[in-house]
Design an enzyme around this catalytic site. Structure first.
Site, mmCIF file in Angstrom:
data_model
loop_
_atom_site.group_PDB
_atom_site.id
_atom_site.type_symbol
_atom_site.label_atom_id
_atom_site.label_comp_id
_atom_site.label_asym_id
_atom_site.label_seq_id
_atom_site.Cartn_x
_atom_site.Cartn_y
_atom_site.Cartn_z
ATOM 1 N N PHE A 1 -3.177 6.549 19.089
ATOM 2 C CA PHE A 1 -4.402 7.330 18.853
ATOM 3 C C PHE A 1 -5.676 6.531 19.186
ATOM 4 C CE2 PHE A 1 -7.286 8.252 15.005
ATOM 5 C CZ PHE A 1 -8.122 9.099 15.727
ATOM 6 N N ASP B 1 7.797 -4.553 23.568
ATOM 7 C CA ASP B 1 7.822 -4.609 22.112
ATOM 8 C C ASP B 1 7.126 -5.902 21.667
ATOM 9 O OD1 ASP B 1 8.476 -4.708 19.437
ATOM 10 O OD2 ASP B 1 10.632 -4.388 19.742
ATOM 11 N N SER C 1 1.680 2.474 11.619
ATOM 12 C CA SER C 1 0.377 2.777 11.016
ATOM 13 C C SER C 1 0.389 3.842 9.916
ATOM 14 C CB SER C 1 -0.583 3.232 12.127
ATOM 15 O OG SER C 1 -0.181 4.497 12.623
ATOM 16 N N THR D 1 -7.587 -2.671 8.757
ATOM 17 C CA THR D 1 -7.933 -1.466 8.005
ATOM 18 C C THR D 1 -8.576 -1.804 6.661
ATOM 19 O OG1 THR D 1 -6.896 0.337 6.757
ATOM 20 C CG2 THR D 1 -5.493 -1.509 7.275
ATOM 21 N N ASP D 2 -9.404 -0.893 6.178
ATOM 22 C CA ASP D 2 -9.997 -1.076 4.846
ATOM 23 C C ASP D 2 -8.954 -0.923 3.744
ATOM 24 O OD1 ASP D 2 -9.579 1.672 5.060
ATOM 25 O OD2 ASP D 2 -11.515 2.232 4.209
ATOM 26 N N GLU D 3 -7.739 -0.448 4.113
ATOM 27 C CA GLU D 3 -6.715 -0.235 3.087
ATOM 28 C C GLU D 3 -6.244 -1.556 2.480
ATOM 29 O OE1 GLU D 3 -3.798 2.763 3.882
ATOM 30 O OE2 GLU D 3 -5.141 3.791 5.269
ATOM 31 N N TYR E 1 2.519 -0.596 4.172
ATOM 32 C CA TYR E 1 1.646 -0.604 5.363
ATOM 33 C C TYR E 1 0.465 -1.533 5.157
ATOM 34 C CZ TYR E 1 -2.293 0.837 8.288
ATOM 35 O OH TYR E 1 -3.395 0.827 9.120
ATOM 36 N N LYS F 1 -0.592 -5.171 6.939
ATOM 37 C CA LYS F 1 -1.852 -5.385 7.671
ATOM 38 C C LYS F 1 -2.608 -6.569 7.056
ATOM 39 C CE LYS F 1 -3.387 -3.273 10.637
ATOM 40 N NZ LYS F 1 -3.195 -3.331 12.109
ATOM 41 N N ASN G 1 -10.881 5.422 7.570
ATOM 42 C CA ASN G 1 -10.001 6.428 8.188
ATOM 43 C C ASN G 1 -10.640 7.063 9.418
ATOM 44 O OD1 ASN G 1 -9.005 6.212 5.351
ATOM 45 N ND2 ASN G 1 -7.548 7.720 6.100
ATOM 46 N N LYS H 1 -0.859 12.421 10.404
ATOM 47 C CA LYS H 1 -1.989 11.970 9.592
ATOM 48 C C LYS H 1 -2.735 13.190 9.074
ATOM 49 C CE LYS H 1 -1.066 7.644 10.484
ATOM 50 N NZ LYS H 1 -1.418 6.990 11.701
ATOM 51 N N ASN I 1 -10.405 14.708 -0.244
ATOM 52 C CA ASN I 1 -9.445 15.386 0.642
ATOM 53 C C ASN I 1 -9.512 16.908 0.530
ATOM 54 O OD1 ASN I 1 -8.543 12.897 1.459
ATOM 55 N ND2 ASN I 1 -6.839 12.833 0.005
ATOM 56 N N PRO J 1 3.187 7.883 -4.082
ATOM 57 C CA PRO J 1 3.188 6.789 -5.060
ATOM 58 C C PRO J 1 2.074 5.787 -4.763
ATOM 59 C CG PRO J 1 5.272 6.864 -3.810
ATOM 60 C CD PRO J 1 4.411 7.958 -3.279
HETATM 61 P P1 NAD Z 1 -0.905 4.883 16.097
HETATM 62 O O1 NAD Z 1 0.296 4.902 15.201
HETATM 63 O O2 NAD Z 1 -1.442 6.155 16.610
HETATM 64 O O3 NAD Z 1 -0.574 3.965 17.368
HETATM 65 C C1 NAD Z 1 0.107 2.762 17.267
HETATM 66 C C2 NAD Z 1 0.601 2.369 18.670
HETATM 67 O O4 NAD Z 1 1.293 1.111 18.554
HETATM 68 C C3 NAD Z 1 1.574 3.383 19.265
HETATM 69 O O5 NAD Z 1 1.205 3.681 20.603
HETATM 70 C C4 NAD Z 1 2.927 2.651 19.229
HETATM 71 O O6 NAD Z 1 3.783 3.006 20.295
HETATM 72 C C5 NAD Z 1 2.489 1.189 19.311
HETATM 73 N N1 NAD Z 1 3.484 0.295 18.706
HETATM 74 C C6 NAD Z 1 4.063 0.422 17.478
HETATM 75 N N2 NAD Z 1 4.950 -0.564 17.288
HETATM 76 C C7 NAD Z 1 4.922 -1.344 18.415
HETATM 77 C C8 NAD Z 1 5.612 -2.523 18.813
HETATM 78 N N3 NAD Z 1 6.554 -3.086 18.033
HETATM 79 N N4 NAD Z 1 5.318 -3.065 20.006
HETATM 80 C C9 NAD Z 1 4.385 -2.499 20.820
HETATM 81 N N5 NAD Z 1 3.741 -1.369 20.511
HETATM 82 C C10 NAD Z 1 3.988 -0.803 19.316
HETATM 83 O O7 NAD Z 1 -2.000 4.047 15.296
HETATM 84 P P2 NAD Z 1 -3.585 4.193 15.321
HETATM 85 O O8 NAD Z 1 -3.984 5.151 14.273
HETATM 86 O O9 NAD Z 1 -4.055 4.349 16.705
HETATM 87 O O10 NAD Z 1 -3.998 2.753 14.777
HETATM 88 C C11 NAD Z 1 -4.183 1.664 15.677
HETATM 89 C C12 NAD Z 1 -4.546 0.425 14.872
HETATM 90 O O11 NAD Z 1 -5.721 0.660 14.114
HETATM 91 C C13 NAD Z 1 -3.464 0.003 13.878
HETATM 92 O O12 NAD Z 1 -3.377 -1.395 13.909
HETATM 93 C C14 NAD Z 1 -3.990 0.493 12.537
HETATM 94 O O13 NAD Z 1 -3.532 -0.331 11.488
HETATM 95 C C15 NAD Z 1 -5.485 0.364 12.742
HETATM 96 N N6 NAD Z 1 -6.312 1.297 11.964
HETATM 97 C C16 NAD Z 1 -6.068 2.642 12.009
HETATM 98 C C17 NAD Z 1 -6.895 3.512 11.298
HETATM 99 C C18 NAD Z 1 -6.693 5.010 11.349
HETATM 100 O O14 NAD Z 1 -7.371 5.742 10.615
HETATM 101 N N7 NAD Z 1 -5.827 5.537 12.182
HETATM 102 C C19 NAD Z 1 -7.947 3.002 10.515
HETATM 103 C C20 NAD Z 1 -8.161 1.628 10.493
HETATM 104 C C21 NAD Z 1 -7.335 0.785 11.230
HETATM 105 P P1 TYD Z 2 -3.548 9.585 5.809
HETATM 106 O O1 TYD Z 2 -4.040 10.337 6.994
HETATM 107 O O2 TYD Z 2 -2.079 9.377 5.662
HETATM 108 O O3 TYD Z 2 -4.331 8.206 5.809
HETATM 109 P P2 TYD Z 2 -4.337 7.024 4.686
HETATM 110 O O4 TYD Z 2 -3.275 7.266 3.706
HETATM 111 O O5 TYD Z 2 -4.043 5.862 5.547
HETATM 112 O O6 TYD Z 2 -5.701 7.060 4.088
HETATM 113 O O7 TYD Z 2 -4.065 10.301 4.487
HETATM 114 C C1 TYD Z 2 -5.448 10.510 4.257
HETATM 115 C C2 TYD Z 2 -5.590 11.098 2.870
HETATM 116 O O8 TYD Z 2 -4.967 12.396 2.847
HETATM 117 C C3 TYD Z 2 -4.891 10.277 1.799
HETATM 118 O O9 TYD Z 2 -5.665 10.317 0.601
HETATM 119 C C4 TYD Z 2 -3.580 11.003 1.592
HETATM 120 C C5 TYD Z 2 -3.934 12.449 1.865
HETATM 121 N N1 TYD Z 2 -2.821 13.248 2.399
HETATM 122 C C6 TYD Z 2 -2.435 14.447 1.771
HETATM 123 O O10 TYD Z 2 -3.003 14.871 0.745
HETATM 124 N N2 TYD Z 2 -1.384 15.154 2.296
HETATM 125 C C7 TYD Z 2 -0.704 14.729 3.404
HETATM 126 O O11 TYD Z 2 0.250 15.424 3.836
HETATM 127 C C8 TYD Z 2 -1.117 13.521 4.055
HETATM 128 C C9 TYD Z 2 -0.418 13.015 5.276
HETATM 129 C C10 TYD Z 2 -2.196 12.820 3.521
#
Ligand code: NAD
Ligand code: TYD
Length: 341
Positions: free
Chosen positions: A11, A59, A85, A125-127, A150, A154, A179, A189, A251, A276
């Site tokens: 993404f 990988d 992720s 991530t802020d998580e 997760y 991180k 997020n 997500k 949410n 949980p």
């Molecule tokens: P995503 O799950 O959409 O994409 C992850 C990508 O990593 C995928 O293309 C997958 O094929 C690749 N990947 C997974 N395991 C791999 C491996 N072993 N070797 C090579 N490639 C591999 O994730 P995203 O939401 O795009 O997040 C990207 C980064 O940003 C992550 O590190 C995540 O922790 C961080 N991040 C995400 C968010 C969010 O809201 N999505 C927020 C803050 C930080």
């Molecule tokens: P998510 O997109 O999984 O991101 P993160 O847990 O990394 O913040 O979830 C965002 C928020 O939405 C989180 O508070 C959990 C909630 N959520 C639901 O209520 N229902 C769902 O099916 C999912 C996937 C998330």
């Protein structure tokens, strides 16, 4: 400038690669991605066919494969996004998260050090801060108290990268973003799951009371922040990246906004058993980044969510292909017992 984006078929990676190709057209951009369930080569096929991006299916856990990709010259800049992720999946497969996010990151760091990479942007991530109090916004010195496998993986990878900077001189920065939402997000997500299910008039599984709060940032604002840090000389520091203040939204309000914009009924919302250790709130203070680079989020939630909805409406084939594949099994495993019937 030779640049590697790991996770460039996921993404945020897809959005970052597209931003780099359009705004830094003199850079040589390469993508390393193993194409797990979350990676989608289709996202960047056009760029690869046009010769704008070189793709490596590798990988992170395959050390020899990584060394081959880096060769002897390596890269000027590495943006490290590849990771497992999804919090919910980490409850069932914590070891995979530890392998990819911790060991995989260390192996990437080893390659970056061996080839004298000039800039290593570790995307976290802020998580890692765990749940915040209702009036809190984490600064970079906030305690690291992750709640899920997760976020723990991180946090571990952040510490490995910072230690590599301290002890071995890796020119790294660590970013901790809130997020993201926007185009190309895998519909497991929250926002794309609720958009696609509302479009299909399917029940929306809202965890617990739905009053958990996230600070939503548009993915392009995140990518611009990463680019601003890659072009800066600061090293060895952590930077928070947060959405606009008005995008700190519970949410249930996000769910109702999606329903309203799609003209459907709020009766689709079903409160299901909570996740949980579900963190009540994430939000960060990103004033350190703003002071350093001038970056600030540009996209307000109302505009961003409308554009995101339109993207999903215009790309039904993209997400329908995902939802009809292996994702069905995950949905059944994770949500089956949560739904009432
Ligand atoms: P995503 O799950 O959409 O994409 C992850 C990508 O990593 C995928 O293309 C997958 O094929 C690749 N990947 C997974 N395991 C791999 C491996 N072993 N070797 C090579 N490639 C591999 O994730 P995203 O939401 O795009 O997040 C990207 C980064 O940003 C992550 O590190 C995540 O922790 C961080 N991040 C995400 C968010 C969010 O809201 N999505 C927020 C803050 C930080
Ligand atoms: P998510 O997109 O999984 O991101 P993160 O847990 O990394 O913040 O979830 C965002 C928020 O939405 C989180 O508070 C959990 C909630 N959520 C639901 O209520 N229902 C769902 O099916 C999912 C996937 C998330």
């Amino acid at each position: 400038m030779k640049v590697l984006v790991t996770g460039g078929a996921g993404f945020i990676g897809t959005n970052l690669v597209r931003l780099l190709v359009s705004e830094r057209s003199d850079w040589n951009v390469e993508v390393l991605d193993y194409l797990t369930y979350a990676g989608n080569f289709e996202n960047i096929t056009d760029l690869v066919s046009d010769g704008k991006v070189v793709f490596h299916r590798t990988d992170l856990c395959d050390q020899e494969g990584l060394q081959k990709v880096f060769g002897s010259d390596g890269y000027d800049i590495v943006f490290h996004l590849a990771a497992e992720s999804h919090v919910d999946r980490s409850l069932y497969a914590a070891s995979t998260f530890a392998s990819t996010n911790v060991l995989g990151t260390q192996q990437l760091v080893d390659c970056a050090l061996a080839t004298k990479c000039k800039r290593f942007v570790h995307v976290s991530t802020d998580e890692v801060y765990g749940s915040m109090g209702p009036n809190d916004r984490a600064t970079e010195d906030y305690p690291i108290v992750p709640s899920s496998p997760y976020s723990a993986s991180k946090a571990a990878s952040d510490l490995m990268v910072l230690a590599a900077h301290k002890s071995l001189g890796l020119p790294a920065v660590v970013t901790r973003c809130t997020n993201n939402y926007g185009p190309y997000q895998f519909p497991e997500k929250f926002i794309p799951l609720f958009i696609t299910r509302t479009m299909n008039e399917e029940r929306l599984p809202l965890y617990g009371d739905g009053m958990q709060m996230r600070s939503w940032i548009h993915v392009l604002d995140h990518c611009r922040a990463l680019l601003s840090l890659a072009e800066h000389t600061v090293v060895g520091k952590v930077f928070n990246i947060g959405g606009p203040l008005e995008s700190e939204i519970p949410n249930i309000h996000v769910a109702k906004k999606i329903i309203e914009l799609l003209g459907k009924s709020e009766a689709l919302i079903e409160h299901v058993t909570d996740r949980p250790a579900h963190d009540r709130k994430y939000a960060v203070d990103s004033s350190a980044l703003t002071a350093l680079t001038g970056w600030a989020p540009q996209v307000l939630f109302q505009q961003g969510i409308e554009e995101t909805l339109s993207w999903y409406q215009e790309h039904t084939a993209w997400w329908q292909a995902i939802l009809s594949g292996d994702y069905k099994q995950f949905y059944q495993q994770h949500y089956g017992a949560r739904h009432q019937s």
